[in-house]
Motif scaffolding. Structure first.
Motif: not given
Length: 286
Positions: A256-265, A226-234, A248-251, A129-135
């Motif tokens: 955020a540190q980004l982790e992508t798990w290809p076998d999940c939605g 946000i000042q917290a260390q942030t991990l984004l799981i996608r 964009a959330m990593t920049q 999840v992030g600030p932008a959610i698809t319609w």
């Protein structure tokens, strides 16, 4: 609002795990136990049932089922936890793991430095999840949230829930059955029904593309604070969090540190061993 506590009730290190839109706090049973077992210091993990779900009471007006109300409830809950510890034992750390809606609540709390939290959120995990959610994902949720019926038994309920939850990715059958058990309650004539207030879908179905766009701008403004260390799981197959938004959330903001798990939605359950290891390492790491 009910919550489930794992670990040491006197611990001054707290991790809060908050579930998605139609889920409840028992989704985090395995993760909470893993965090407690792996923590080098006393830890308590708090997993609330957001209002209208699980063991928590239903709200009197459907219009209250929105993020500002949930964030306010969390402030009260955290204040109660601090009160139980005592004024002479302030929290040493506060970390947040939020799946989907739970992540939005975390962003609201972490992105407003003036809120009366017992201590600032130190580490923030945003699960798909992030600030932008698809319609299109909003439209999908508008179609199913609150639309549930009666089930003959737990197996039928678990199968029906799985039909709605393919994006969760691989989940062991016994784990899914246990998760589904906490998602049901007795209905009529001995049948089972789902364990949330159907009215939680009312504000969602009232949402328009224009209102969603305005809300997105507000969430980006919060994210940037946000000042917290942030991990984004996608989830690599997510229909809610696009790759562009994740990048964009990593920049910007907390980068955020980004982790992508290809076998999940949308959205990983955080029940697999490798998933729990990633979250535990981030939350508990020095």
């Amino acid at each position: 609002m009910a919550f489930w506590r794992w670990g040491d009730a006197n611990a001054r290190r707290v991790v809060v795990c908050v579930h998605g839109l139609t889920r409840q706090g028992r989704d985090f049973d395995l993760l909470a136990q893993a965090l407690v077992a792996r923590s080098p210091e006393p830890l308590q993990v708090i997993c609330p049932d957001v209002a209208g779900r699980g063991q928590s009471e239903w709200l009197s007006h459907a219009s209250l089922y929105q993020i500002p109300q949930y964030a306010s409830d969390m402030l009260v809950m955290l204040g109660q936890i601090q009160l139980q510890l005592g004024a002479d034992k302030p929290l040493q750390s506060l970390d947040w793991v939020g799946t989907s809606m739970g992540g939005l609540i975390g962003m609201v709390l972490a992105g407003q430095p003036g809120l009366p939290l017992p201590c600032p959120i130190r580490r923030l995990v945003l699960n798909d999840v992030g600030p932008a959610i698809t319609w299109s994902s909003v439209q999908r949720m508008q179609a199913y949230v609150g639309q549930y019926g009666q089930y003959r038994d737990l197996d039928e309920a678990a199968a029906a829930l799985w039909n709605l939850s393919q994006g969760f990715g691989p989940v062991l059958p016994e784990v899914w059955r246990e998760m589904s058990a906490h998602m049901t309650r007795p209905g009529t004539d001995g049948a089972l029904t789902l364990h949330y207030d159907p009215a939680i879908g009312v504000p969602l179905r009232a949402l328009t593309p224009e209102a969603a766009t305005a809300g997105e701008a507000s969430l980006w403004a919060l994210y940037d604070q946000i000042q917290a260390q942030t991990l984004l799981i996608r989830g690599g197959q997510s229909d809610l969090l696009t790759l562009d938004t994740a990048v964009a959330m990593t920049q910007r903001g907390p980068r955020a540190q980004l982790e992508t798990w290809p076998d999940c939605g949308h959205a990983p359950t955080l029940t697999a061993g490798n998933q729990m290891a990633v979250v535990s390492q981030f939350v508990l790491g020095a």
